[in-house]
Design a protein around this motif. Structure first.
Motif, mmCIF file in Angstrom:
data_model
loop_
_atom_site.group_PDB
_atom_site.id
_atom_site.type_symbol
_atom_site.label_atom_id
_atom_site.label_comp_id
_atom_site.label_asym_id
_atom_site.label_seq_id
_atom_site.Cartn_x
_atom_site.Cartn_y
_atom_site.Cartn_z
ATOM 1 N N ASP A 73 38.549 37.891 47.921
ATOM 2 C CA ASP A 73 40.084 38.370 47.353
ATOM 3 C C ASP A 73 41.239 37.275 47.469
ATOM 4 O OD1 ASP A 73 38.583 40.564 46.345
ATOM 5 O OD2 ASP A 73 39.180 41.733 48.037
ATOM 6 N N GLN A 96 37.234 34.470 39.614
ATOM 7 C CA GLN A 96 37.527 35.555 38.306
ATOM 8 C C GLN A 96 38.988 35.420 37.688
ATOM 9 O OE1 GLN A 96 36.616 39.616 39.100
ATOM 10 N NE2 GLN A 96 37.271 40.338 36.790
ATOM 11 N N VAL A 153 35.819 36.057 44.146
ATOM 12 C CA VAL A 153 35.164 37.423 44.115
ATOM 13 C C VAL A 153 33.931 37.398 44.854
ATOM 14 C CG1 VAL A 153 36.077 38.170 42.025
ATOM 15 C CG2 VAL A 153 33.903 36.589 42.070
#
Length: 381
Positions: free
Chosen positions: A312, A340, A359
């Motif tokens: 993240d 992403q 991700v």
């Protein structure tokens, strides 16, 4: 006077009168002696004339040399030279002939040698004086020139014109070398780029100086957008600035920033290949690539970013719009590296701003096709 008388009866006999041979021989000897004496006198006269002319020529040459030497001697050291007259020449020739007859020319030669030595010593003294005067004049001229240049520096219009012209030449030279190095970096791998800059440290400084000059002409500096975005993030986030340049990001934000570049221009910059950094695995919250995706191995850059970012974690990329043939293809390549897309913006119709999020961790051994962007070639000005 006849030697004999013929008989009276012999009428056929002719009588001849003969003079004595002694008288004829005496007359001829006297004539030849007189001729020889005359010739000897003529030769002596000719030799005298030649000698006098030679002596007069020598005297004239000596006087001319004295005059020429006196021209080199300062006025205070000059001695008066007697004018060249025919009477003086006759007297000097007579004296010299008398001396040569009496002493065989030895005394006159000694006098000439002594006078030559004296003149040489005088010339040496004159040369020393002239050298000292020349050095004094040179020092005065240097002082005058330095004073004049200092005065010219105080004149603002002339100084401004000169500095403007100098800055123009400097910018042209810096721009030319920047374009050359820039083209090389876009067409080689990051490993070769490290070798280039370590071999030639001046090339790195020239490149960044040219980059600064080029960025001043942009309507918008994309690094300001990234600084503004990071200031909105938590201060505890650790950031990696890949291709930091002058480490401007570390100066502008309160976060802990790891400034990374090919060469360490400052003590707080980590010099390394951006495809292989010394950062620990999953140690960063944010990775920044601001106009630093150069080279032919961008796949290695993104795999290294995936290694050092936490899950993240955020990835910010800013690049010139003209480097992309297909933006969607670039996004797909980063997806294969574990990122992403979160956001995509255009900045002032010149730059593209990307925000990705990690991700998944895929490791550096993942099978990803190599990719690269088009080189950014600046126009020659």
């Amino acid at each position: 006077m006849s030697l004999f008388k013929p008989a009276a009866w012999d009428s056929t006999v002719e009588v001849f009168n003969f003079q004595s041979a002694k008288k004829n021989s005496q007359n001829s000897v006297e004539k030849t002696n007189k001729n020889i004496a005359n010739e000897i006198l003529k030769k002596k006269q000719k030799n005298k004339v030649k000698k006098t002319s030679i002596k007069n020529g020598r005297i004239e040459k000596r006087k001319q040399k004295k005059l020429q030497k006196q021209k080199l001697i300062p006025k205070g050291l000059q001695r008066p030279v007697k004018p060249i007259n025919s009477d003086d020449e006759d007297s000097s020739s007579a004296d010299s002939s008398a001396e040569s007859d009496s002493d065989g020319g030895i005394g006159s030669k000694q006098k000439v040698i002594k006078s030559g030595r004296i003149e040489k010593n005088k010339l040496k003294r004159v040369e020393k004086l002239n050298k000292s005067k020349l050095t004094e004049v040179h020092n005065k001229n240097v002082a005058a020139v330095t004073a004049a240049t200092n005065e010219l520096k105080l004149i603002t219009p002339a100084n401004a014109q000169f500095s403007a012209y100098q800055e123009k030449l400097k910018s042209q030279l810096v721009g030319g070398r920047f374009r050359f190095i820039n083209e090389q970096l876009y067409t080689m791998s990051s490993q070769k780029a490290v070798e280039l800059f370590t071999a030639d440290r001046e090339a790195y400084t020239a490149y960044h100086e040219g980059f600064r000059h080029q960025s001043e002409q942009w309507p918008f500096n994309p690094l300001k957008r990234i600084i503004k975005t990071i200031k909105n993030l938590p201060k505890t986030f650790e950031i990696g600035d890949f291709g930091c340049g002058d480490a401007e990001l570390a100066k502008s934000v309160p976060n802990k920033v790891y400034s990374i570049d090919l060469v360490s221009a400052k003590p707080d910059i980590i010099a390394c290949d951006m495809a292989h950094t010394p950062l620990k695995k999953e140690s960063l919250d944010v990775a920044v690539y601001c106009l630093s995706l150069m080279g032919t191995n961008l796949k290695d850059f993104m795999l290294e970013a995936n290694r050092v970012l936490k899950v993240d974690g955020l990835l910010y990329i800013v690049e010139i719009q003209t480097r992309f043939d297909n933006v969607q293809d670039f996004i797909q390549r980063l997806r294969s590296c574990g990122f992403q897309l979160v956001r995509k913006d255009m900045l002032s119709k010149l730059f593209l701003f990307f925000q990705f999020k990690k991700v998944q961790s895929i490791g550096k051994v993942a099978i990803v096709k190599p990719f690269q962007l088009k080189p950014c070639l600046y126009r020659k000005r």
